[in-house]
Design a protein around this motif. Structure first.
Motif, short mmCIF file in Angstrom:
data_model
loop_
_atom_site.label_atom_id
_atom_site.label_comp_id
_atom_site.label_asym_id
_atom_site.label_seq_id
_atom_site.Cartn_x
_atom_site.Cartn_y
_atom_site.Cartn_z
N SER A 52 0.94 -1.10 -0.14
CA SER A 52 -0.12 0.16 0.05
C SER A 52 1.03 1.33 -0.05
O SER A 52 1.65 1.22 0.83
CB SER A 52 -1.11 0.04 1.26
OG SER A 52 -1.58 1.08 1.36
N SER A 53 0.44 2.32 -0.81
CA SER A 53 1.27 3.50 -0.91
C SER A 53 0.62 4.60 -1.65
O SER A 53 -0.13 4.36 -2.21
CB SER A 53 2.84 3.28 -1.45
OG SER A 53 2.53 2.85 -2.95
N TRP A 54 1.21 5.55 -1.41
CA TRP A 54 1.02 6.77 -2.56
C TRP A 54 2.39 6.87 -3.47
O TRP A 54 3.16 6.41 -3.28
CB TRP A 54 1.13 7.96 -1.78
CG TRP A 54 -0.12 8.56 -0.85
CD1 TRP A 54 -0.47 7.87 0.36
CD2 TRP A 54 -1.40 9.28 -1.47
NE1 TRP A 54 -1.78 8.39 0.71
CE2 TRP A 54 -2.53 9.01 -0.47
CE3 TRP A 54 -1.61 9.77 -2.87
CZ2 TRP A 54 -3.63 9.82 -0.43
CZ3 TRP A 54 -2.95 10.44 -2.72
CH2 TRP A 54 -3.79 10.22 -1.67
N ASP A 181 12.35 -0.33 -2.77
CA ASP A 181 10.86 -0.10 -2.36
C ASP A 181 10.34 1.14 -2.93
O ASP A 181 9.03 1.28 -2.82
CB ASP A 181 11.08 -0.09 -0.77
CG ASP A 181 11.34 -1.44 -0.27
OD1 ASP A 181 11.40 -2.50 -1.02
OD2 ASP A 181 11.82 -1.49 0.97
N ARG A 182 10.93 2.15 -3.20
CA ARG A 182 10.42 3.40 -3.52
C ARG A 182 10.61 3.85 -4.95
O ARG A 182 9.60 4.42 -5.73
CB ARG A 182 11.06 4.39 -2.79
CG ARG A 182 10.73 4.26 -1.14
CD ARG A 182 11.41 5.33 -0.38
NE ARG A 182 11.32 5.14 1.10
CZ ARG A 182 9.85 5.53 1.76
NH1 ARG A 182 8.97 5.96 1.04
NH2 ARG A 182 9.71 5.41 2.93
N LYS A 214 4.88 6.89 1.85
CA LYS A 214 3.66 6.65 2.86
C LYS A 214 3.33 5.33 2.66
O LYS A 214 2.14 4.79 2.44
CB LYS A 214 2.63 7.46 2.62
CG LYS A 214 2.74 8.76 3.37
CD LYS A 214 1.28 9.39 3.46
CE LYS A 214 1.50 11.26 3.90
NZ LYS A 214 0.34 11.82 4.06
N ILE A 215 4.58 4.24 2.62
CA ILE A 215 4.23 2.91 2.06
C ILE A 215 3.86 2.10 3.16
O ILE A 215 4.45 2.42 4.49
CB ILE A 215 5.73 2.01 1.62
CG1 ILE A 215 6.79 2.32 2.35
CG2 ILE A 215 5.93 2.97 0.19
CD1 ILE A 215 7.95 1.78 1.64
N GLU A 216 3.24 0.81 3.19
CA GLU A 216 2.93 -0.10 3.95
C GLU A 216 3.54 -1.37 3.39
O GLU A 216 3.17 -1.77 2.34
CB GLU A 216 1.43 -0.02 4.30
CG GLU A 216 0.97 -1.28 5.30
CD GLU A 216 -0.38 -1.35 5.60
OE1 GLU A 216 -0.91 -2.31 6.12
OE2 GLU A 216 -1.14 -0.45 5.15
N LYS A 217 4.04 -2.27 4.36
CA LYS A 217 4.69 -3.45 3.77
C LYS A 217 4.00 -4.75 4.23
O LYS A 217 3.57 -4.61 5.34
CB LYS A 217 6.13 -3.43 4.05
CG LYS A 217 7.23 -2.48 3.23
CD LYS A 217 8.58 -2.87 3.48
CE LYS A 217 9.62 -2.04 2.69
NZ LYS A 217 11.09 -2.20 2.89
N ASP A 218 4.14 -5.66 3.66
CA ASP A 218 3.85 -7.09 4.13
C ASP A 218 4.81 -8.01 3.57
O ASP A 218 5.51 -7.82 2.67
CB ASP A 218 2.36 -7.40 3.57
CG ASP A 218 1.78 -8.22 4.60
OD1 ASP A 218 2.52 -8.95 5.25
OD2 ASP A 218 0.45 -8.43 4.10
#
Length: 421
Positions: A52-54, A181-182, A214-218
């Motif tokens: 999840s991210s912008w 990641d970015r 504003k990332i969310e990792k899994d």
């Protein structure tokens, strides 16, 4: 429309080939991990991915508005329009469900001499576009790779091109490749179908750099497998440790129980000895006190009277001193009558005699809750002077008596011994 489909298929084949090639490369560490069971397992950055991210992007767009995109697919120089400087900017929000919502602004220029809707463009013309779209991450279907994200999307937009403005229905196919990641690259092809006027349909290709914040990792699939293996190993280690600890605790508990039982047994034995010694001591104390009371003699009454004479009062004075010197005891005062007269009357008379004695002891300072009075009438003579038997007055006098008996000790020890003089 046919040209759009052919271009999209070409891009998707390229992306899919890269996808499976990378999968082949990435399978090697997983196989090595499975073979080397002795290696310590740890989750690393490679085991997680952004879910999840912008996202913002900057790049270029290329428009094919030739009107015959399928037949002219090899004539890119005649069909594609583009500018040298960055001509596309986008921002979007992407959710864990795989859904993305994106806004895109583009600028382009129809060059003089290019084919526009089947005719040669006579002069340079500006192209402006603003589009919004929903997209879906195909990795939710084919499985996450962590670096390659193919997607499909639909949306609507506004385009000004070839001196005409139009609203459009849009369809998109594309993929992103990630270097970290970015940071990554975004490749896409969009079909734009005009509605509301006679403006032409066209294809817009795009490539650009994208940045996530504003990332969310899994965890990736590989990471989840590794985590499951780590948990299984931890659980097994815990099970072995718990089993050993349980055995040690059981052994310690058994030893502690044996020690406690031994202590309790010894304590019970000592307590029993102490109790026995205390009871014996109490019994001796009661017997000694009762003997002292008995030595004072009975309290005698005149015939047909419950009043105390001087001699009786003197005896009770001495008894009251013993009572006050021994505050742990309670006492029973028992009174009797001789056999002369009706039995019912004699019973009432003996009750009065016992009560008179108790009242006198109370007047000498003995607490009333330590005293109890009871009369027996003529039922307990000390000789053979019963109804129908002649006895001299002296013999009848012996039955007109009161006695004092210890009844209660503070530790609940009781005795029924009495005055027998």
């Amino acid at each position: 429309m046919k040209s759009y489909i052919t271009s999209a298929v070409t891009i998707l084949i390229f992306g899919t080939t890269s996808f499976y090639a990378q999968e082949e490369i990435q399978s090697t560490p997983q196989e090595a991990l499975q073979l080397d069971q002795q290696e310590e397992l740890q989750l690393t950055a490679k085991d997680s991915m952004v879910v999840s991210s912008w996202m913002v992007g900057l790049g270029w767009n290329f428009v094919n508005d030739s009107g015959d995109r399928l037949n002219n697919i090899t004539k890119l120089n005649d069909n594609l329009n583009g500018v040298a400087f960055p001509s596309r900017i986008n921002i979007g929000r992407y959710f864990k469900s795989g859904i993305g919502l994106e806004a895109i602004a583009t600028y382009n220029n129809y060059k003089e001499g290019k084919l526009i809707d089947g005719t040669v463009n006579p002069e340079d013309k500006d192209y402006f576009g603003f589009d919004t779209r929903f997209s879906y991450d195909l990795n939710k279907i084919v499985g996450q790779t962590g670096w390659f994200d193919p997607y499909l999307g639909v949306g609507v937009g506004y385009t000004y091109a070839n001196d005409l403005s139009r609203g459009t229905y849009n369809g998109v196919i594309g993929f992103r490749t990630w270097f970290s990641d970015r940071w990554g690259l975004d490749f896409s092809s969009s079909g734009k179908w005009s509605f509301g006027n006679e403006a032409t349909n066209h294809i817009q290709h795009a490539v650009g750099v994208v940045y996530q914040f504003k990332i969310e990792k899994d965890l990736t699939k590989k990471g989840l497998e590794k985590l499951a293996l780590i948990k299984a190993m931890d659980e097994e280690a815990k099970r072995v440790s718990d089993s050993i600890n349980a055995a040690l605790e059981a052994e310690a508990a058994a030893a502690a129980l044996a020690e406690r039982l031994a202590r309790e047994k010894e304590a019970a034995r000592l307590a029993e000895l102490e109790k026995e010694a205390k009871e014996n001591s109490e019994k001796m104390g009661i017997l000694k006190l009762q003997n002292k009371i008995d030595e004072l003699g009975y309290v005698y009454y005149d015939f047909d009277s419950s009043y105390l004479n001087e001699k009786s009062k003197n005896t009770l004075d001495k008894v009251s001193v013993l009572m006050q010197d021994n505050p742990s005891y309670s006492f029973l005062v028992e009174a009797h009558a001789d056999s002369r007269g009706p039995k019912k009357y004699n019973l009432w008379l003996s009750d009065k005699r016992a009560q008179r004695a108790v009242e006198y002891l109370e007047s000498r300072g003995v607490a009333s809750n330590r005293l109890e009075a009871i009369g027996h009438g003529e039922e307990q003579p000390v000789n053979d002077c019963v109804d129908g038997v002649y006895c001299p007055e002296e013999q009848h006098r012996l039955n007109r008596r009161s006695s004092v008996t210890i009844t209660i000790l503070t530790n609940q020890y009781t005795t029924d011994s009495g005055n027998r003089k």
